[in-house]
Design a protein around this motif. Structure first.
Motif, PDB file in Angstrom:
ATOM      1  N   LEU A  98       0.858   0.358   5.277  1.00  0.00           N
ATOM      2  CA  LEU A  98       2.171   0.778   5.763  1.00  0.00           C
ATOM      3  C   LEU A  98       2.322   0.286   7.191  1.00  0.00           C
ATOM      4  CD1 LEU A  98       4.823   2.393   5.639  1.00  0.00           C
ATOM      5  CD2 LEU A  98       3.501   4.414   6.334  1.00  0.00           C
ATOM      6  N   LYS A  99       3.399  -0.440   7.421  1.00  0.00           N
ATOM      7  CA  LYS A  99       3.706  -0.927   8.768  1.00  0.00           C
ATOM      8  C   LYS A  99       4.918  -0.168   9.286  1.00  0.00           C
ATOM      9  CE  LYS A  99       4.853  -5.054  11.395  1.00  0.00           C
ATOM     10  NZ  LYS A  99       5.196  -6.473  11.350  1.00  0.00           N
ATOM     11  N   GLU A 100       4.727   0.450  10.457  1.00  0.00           N
ATOM     12  CA  GLU A 100       5.829   1.116  11.158  1.00  0.00           C
ATOM     13  C   GLU A 100       5.828   0.592  12.578  1.00  0.00           C
ATOM     14  OE1 GLU A 100       7.025   5.326  10.351  1.00  0.00           O
ATOM     15  OE2 GLU A 100       4.941   5.445   9.686  1.00  0.00           O
ATOM     16  N   GLY A 101       6.845  -0.172  12.908  1.00  0.00           N
ATOM     17  CA  GLY A 101       6.864  -0.818  14.213  1.00  0.00           C
ATOM     18  C   GLY A 101       5.709  -1.788  14.297  1.00  0.00           C
ATOM     19  N   SER A 102       4.851  -1.633  15.304  1.00  0.00           N
ATOM     20  CA  SER A 102       3.705  -2.532  15.439  1.00  0.00           C
ATOM     21  C   SER A 102       2.421  -1.932  14.860  1.00  0.00           C
ATOM     22  CB  SER A 102       3.491  -2.886  16.913  1.00  0.00           C
ATOM     23  OG  SER A 102       3.201  -1.704  17.640  1.00  0.00           O
ATOM     24  N   GLN A 103       2.508  -0.706  14.334  1.00  0.00           N
ATOM     25  CA  GLN A 103       1.326  -0.033  13.794  1.00  0.00           C
ATOM     26  C   GLN A 103       1.194  -0.300  12.286  1.00  0.00           C
ATOM     27  OE1 GLN A 103       1.344   4.242  14.161  1.00  0.00           O
ATOM     28  NE2 GLN A 103      -0.856   4.383  13.809  1.00  0.00           N
ATOM     29  N   ILE A 104      -0.020  -0.649  11.863  1.00  0.00           N
ATOM     30  CA  ILE A 104      -0.316  -0.874  10.448  1.00  0.00           C
ATOM     31  C   ILE A 104      -1.471   0.040  10.064  1.00  0.00           C
ATOM     32  CG2 ILE A 104      -1.086  -2.529   8.711  1.00  0.00           C
ATOM     33  CD1 ILE A 104       0.179  -4.744  10.415  1.00  0.00           C
ATOM     34  N   VAL A 105      -1.249   0.855   9.020  1.00  0.00           N
ATOM     35  CA  VAL A 105      -2.282   1.777   8.551  1.00  0.00           C
ATOM     36  C   VAL A 105      -2.480   1.593   7.046  1.00  0.00           C
ATOM     37  CG1 VAL A 105      -1.878   3.498  10.360  1.00  0.00           C
ATOM     38  CG2 VAL A 105      -0.644   3.668   8.199  1.00  0.00           C
ATOM     39  N   LEU A 106      -3.674   1.932   6.593  1.00  0.00           N
ATOM     40  CA  LEU A 106      -3.986   1.868   5.176  1.00  0.00           C
ATOM     41  C   LEU A 106      -3.142   2.893   4.430  1.00  0.00           C
ATOM     42  CD1 LEU A 106      -5.846   0.532   3.046  1.00  0.00           C
ATOM     43  CD2 LEU A 106      -7.469   2.391   3.480  1.00  0.00           C
ATOM     44  N   PHE A 107      -2.499   2.467   3.361  1.00  0.00           N
ATOM     45  CA  PHE A 107      -1.618   3.333   2.559  1.00  0.00           C
ATOM     46  C   PHE A 107      -2.248   3.618   1.197  1.00  0.00           C
ATOM     47  CE2 PHE A 107       2.579   4.142   0.390  1.00  0.00           C
ATOM     48  CZ  PHE A 107       3.035   5.143   1.221  1.00  0.00           C
ATOM     49  N   ILE A 108      -2.814   2.600   0.560  1.00  0.00           N
ATOM     50  CA  ILE A 108      -3.557   2.747  -0.691  1.00  0.00           C
ATOM     51  C   ILE A 108      -4.808   1.883  -0.575  1.00  0.00           C
ATOM     52  CG2 ILE A 108      -3.581   2.422  -3.196  1.00  0.00           C
ATOM     53  CD1 ILE A 108      -0.534   2.747  -3.183  1.00  0.00           C
ATOM     54  N   SER A 109      -5.961   2.508  -0.698  1.00  0.00           N
ATOM     55  CA  SER A 109      -7.228   1.801  -0.513  1.00  0.00           C
ATOM     56  C   SER A 109      -7.621   0.986  -1.740  1.00  0.00           C
ATOM     57  CB  SER A 109      -8.343   2.812  -0.223  1.00  0.00           C
ATOM     58  OG  SER A 109      -8.640   3.554  -1.407  1.00  0.00           O
ATOM     59  N   ALA A 110      -8.573   0.086  -1.538  1.00  0.00           N
ATOM     60  CA  ALA A 110      -9.124  -0.695  -2.650  1.00  0.00           C
ATOM     61  C   ALA A 110      -9.797   0.221  -3.662  1.00  0.00           C
ATOM     62  CB  ALA A 110     -10.121  -1.728  -2.124  1.00  0.00           C
ATOM     63  N   GLU A 111     -10.466   1.269  -3.179  1.00  0.00           N
ATOM     64  CA  GLU A 111     -11.133   2.201  -4.081  1.00  0.00           C
ATOM     65  C   GLU A 111     -10.128   2.869  -5.017  1.00  0.00           C
ATOM     66  OE1 GLU A 111     -11.779   1.993  -0.774  1.00  0.00           O
ATOM     67  OE2 GLU A 111     -13.763   1.109  -0.968  1.00  0.00           O
ATOM     68  N   GLU A 112      -8.980   3.272  -4.459  1.00  0.00           N
ATOM     69  CA  GLU A 112      -7.914   3.841  -5.294  1.00  0.00           C
ATOM     70  C   GLU A 112      -7.371   2.776  -6.250  1.00  0.00           C
ATOM     71  OE1 GLU A 112      -5.181   6.869  -3.005  1.00  0.00           O
ATOM     72  OE2 GLU A 112      -5.743   5.229  -1.661  1.00  0.00           O
ATOM     73  N   MET A 113      -7.018   1.634  -5.675  1.00  0.00           N
ATOM     74  CA  MET A 113      -6.385   0.560  -6.448  1.00  0.00           C
ATOM     75  C   MET A 113      -7.254   0.137  -7.626  1.00  0.00           C
ATOM     76  SD  MET A 113      -3.542  -1.229  -6.353  1.00  0.00           S
ATOM     77  CE  MET A 113      -3.025  -1.162  -4.662  1.00  0.00           C
ATOM     78  N   ASN A 114      -8.549   0.076  -7.416  1.00  0.00           N
ATOM     79  CA  ASN A 114      -9.446  -0.389  -8.467  1.00  0.00           C
ATOM     80  C   ASN A 114      -9.547   0.578  -9.641  1.00  0.00           C
ATOM     81  OD1 ASN A 114     -10.014  -2.826  -7.206  1.00  0.00           O
ATOM     82  ND2 ASN A 114     -11.717  -1.959  -6.064  1.00  0.00           N
ATOM     83  N   GLN A 115      -9.043   1.790  -9.474  1.00  0.00           N
ATOM     84  CA  GLN A 115      -9.041   2.773 -10.557  1.00  0.00           C
ATOM     85  C   GLN A 115      -7.680   2.863 -11.263  1.00  0.00           C
ATOM     86  OE1 GLN A 115     -11.972   4.300 -11.322  1.00  0.00           O
ATOM     87  NE2 GLN A 115     -12.741   2.972  -9.710  1.00  0.00           N
ATOM     88  N   PHE A 116      -6.668   2.219 -10.700  1.00  0.00           N
ATOM     89  CA  PHE A 116      -5.296   2.413 -11.156  1.00  0.00           C
ATOM     90  C   PHE A 116      -4.921   1.606 -12.389  1.00  0.00           C
ATOM     91  CE2 PHE A 116      -3.200   3.560  -6.811  1.00  0.00           C
ATOM     92  CZ  PHE A 116      -3.728   4.829  -6.898  1.00  0.00           C
ATOM     93  N   THR A 117      -4.078   2.230 -13.196  1.00  0.00           N
ATOM     94  CA  THR A 117      -3.257   1.521 -14.174  1.00  0.00           C
ATOM     95  C   THR A 117      -1.928   1.265 -13.458  1.00  0.00           C
ATOM     96  OG1 THR A 117      -2.238   3.546 -15.016  1.00  0.00           O
ATOM     97  CG2 THR A 117      -4.292   2.807 -16.102  1.00  0.00           C
TER      98      THR A 117
END
Length: 133
Positions: free
Chosen positions: A93-112
């Motif tokens: 997630l990018k807000e202004g100049s700040q970028i933070v993790l929104f969905i991790s690889a660990e989560e993504m790798n489990q997703f349908t």
């Protein structure tokens, strides 16, 4: 069933989806071949659930239209310039100049695909202060 994303949103938020794959046509051909020959070892779950062998998953394409924030889709070689070291694939997630993790690889790798859609819906609504009962 995926909930509805509320539309009262801030135009300053942007989701950056980063694939665990390199850009370019040659790499796309190699990725397609890898998905066909050895799908269990294919390293990009985001690619796998949002794209078929020959193009974008239509259900994903329709869902993206509901996302009220800007979106950017990058490959890992394009992402390097951001200097953020996180396991991929991931969503930021990018807000202004700040970028933070929104969905991790660990989560993504489990997703349908449904899991990804539900997660995005819930997190966007939470970030916007909306409840989707």
């Amino acid at each position: 069933m995926v909930g509805e994303i509320m539309k009262d949103t801030s135009p300053t938020k942007e989701l950056i989806f980063v694939y665990n794959a390199n850009s370019g046509k040659f790499n796309a051909y190699l990725d397609t071949l890898h998905k066909i020959v050895s799908p269990k070892t294919y390293p990009c779950s985001l690619c796998d659930i949002t794209y078929g062998y020959w193009g974008i998953n239509e259900e994903w394409a329709e869902f993206k239209k509901q996302i009220p924030w800007k979106m950017q889709f990058l490959h890992k070689d394009e992402w390097k310039s951001y200097g953020i070291k996180e396991k991929l694939p991931a969503v930021f997630l990018k807000e202004g100049s700040q970028i933070v993790l929104f969905i991790s690889a660990e989560e993504m790798n489990q997703f349908t695909l449904d899991d990804l859609k539900n997660c995005l819906t819930d997190k966007i609504n939470l970030a916007e202060g909306n409840k989707n009962d």
